[in-house]
Scaffold this active site. Sequence first.
Site, mmCIF file in Angstrom:
data_model
loop_
_atom_site.group_PDB
_atom_site.id
_atom_site.type_symbol
_atom_site.label_atom_id
_atom_site.label_comp_id
_atom_site.label_asym_id
_atom_site.label_seq_id
_atom_site.Cartn_x
_atom_site.Cartn_y
_atom_site.Cartn_z
ATOM 1 N N SER A 189 -0.184 -10.774 -1.726
ATOM 2 C CA SER A 189 1.029 -10.437 -0.639
ATOM 3 C C SER A 189 2.522 -10.366 -1.433
ATOM 4 O O SER A 189 2.629 -9.801 -2.492
ATOM 5 C CB SER A 189 0.820 -11.372 0.507
ATOM 6 N N ASP A 341 -3.339 -4.174 8.032
ATOM 7 C CA ASP A 341 -2.376 -4.842 7.207
ATOM 8 C C ASP A 341 -1.211 -3.681 7.249
ATOM 9 O O ASP A 341 -1.089 -2.663 7.000
ATOM 10 C CB ASP A 341 -2.667 -5.032 5.724
ATOM 11 N N HIS A 371 -4.401 -8.664 6.371
ATOM 12 C CA HIS A 371 -3.488 -9.218 5.324
ATOM 13 C C HIS A 371 -3.661 -10.756 5.289
ATOM 14 O O HIS A 371 -3.866 -11.544 6.355
ATOM 15 C CB HIS A 371 -1.876 -8.797 5.997
#
Length: 401
Positions: A189, A341, A371
């Site tokens: 991320s 995501d 995600h």
Amino acid sequence: MGFKALCLGLLFVSFLSYIYTPMPDNIEESWKLMTLDAIAKTLNIMAECLEIIGVMRYEDFISMIISLDHTPPYSDEHITVTDTAFVDIPARLYLPKKKSKSPRRAVIYFHGGGFCFGSCKQRAFDFLNRWTAKELDAVVVAIDYRLAPQHHFPAQFEDGVTAVKFFLQDKILSKYGVDPTRIAVSGDSSGGTLTAAVTQQVHNDPEIKHKFKLQALLYPALQVVDSYSPSHQENEHGIILTRDIAIKLVSLFYSKDDALRQAIKKNQHMPLESRHLFKFVNWSILLPEKFRKDHVYTEPVLGRSAVSLPALMDHRALPLIANDTYLQHLPRTYILTCQYDVLRDDGIMYASRLQNVGVQVEHDHVEDGIHGALSYMTSPFHLHLGLRIRDMYVSWLDKNL
Ligand SMILES: *[C@@H]1O[C@H](CO)[C@@H](O)[C@H](O)[C@H]1NC(C)=O
Ligand SMILES: *[C@@H]1O[C@H](CO)[C@@H](O)[C@H](O)[C@H]1NC(C)=O
């Protein structure tokens, strides 16, 4: 009393409304994920309410919840774990206990958390890094960079570069028994943003002698230039991470000014002089057909926003907008993206751009992925999906490092 009861009642209603949000058909453990999603979104609403009534800031509340999940550095039979600092950047070090005849491989890890939250001390990241050290018989170092909004960009990038440069010195590598030709850098991320940006810096700086052999980007965030790519559109109300939350966090990374967040939501935040950057994020060219589907490309509107930040045009914050010359020098790259995501297209476009300049890229796309899945690997919130992604990542490292 009445007020507290009202608040609890509202949260309960919010929880119920989220728990009945249907999940895509191919999602495994859908009940568990629905519960997780409802908890995450209810906490998010709670954080927003607390901010509105002036009790505490949004990010302070979420940080408080996340910090409940920190674990101290404990060693086990295979790995010695210690907290240390590289220059003044906190780092957690995982050293295999077994004697080794030859120098070891090493992995540097940057955790995710939208640049506002998180730490390598979270149980899930501690678990991942300990696992990596054991499976690869490698030295693993996890870096805790400064967080927004107390520290805006480029503090995170600077901490990443400082810590990495410190580690890549001959005397430090030999202290930990690391082979300088077999070092990888990874992150998930926003940690993936940092990984990509730091790798670009290291590989374009002739003063840094030892380079990375590999970089691994796990559902990375790599741009905010276009906030309406197909994955933004399809995952606007995404599982756990919605488009609104993603935009809230990314705007806090740059500035406290709420006008920026509003402008990003409308995709009208980029300044007029940024037009030349749009070719680097043009999803109608960079996304394969499978992801473009029937989405129609429209160019973001430029020059509408009152907030004009040079950082919005800086490849150290948005690695996807670095030019081809800058990308050419990058090491072999692993990119993992998840279907559900909002940031999915960032990783896919980066894979295309790197391939176009001849960098070796392996791209894994997880069709039932969400995600942040790596944050759900420890009880009571563990998902098979998190473990599956861990195994894909660690086995790629093992094969290629
Ligand atoms: C994006 O790509 C399309 C072709 O698919 C092209 O028509 C358009 O001009 C491009 N826009 C930018 C800003 O590069
Ligand atoms: C590419 O980007 C680098 C780093 O920002 C810059 O120094 C260089 O001049 C750029 N090259 C071209 C051809 O634009």
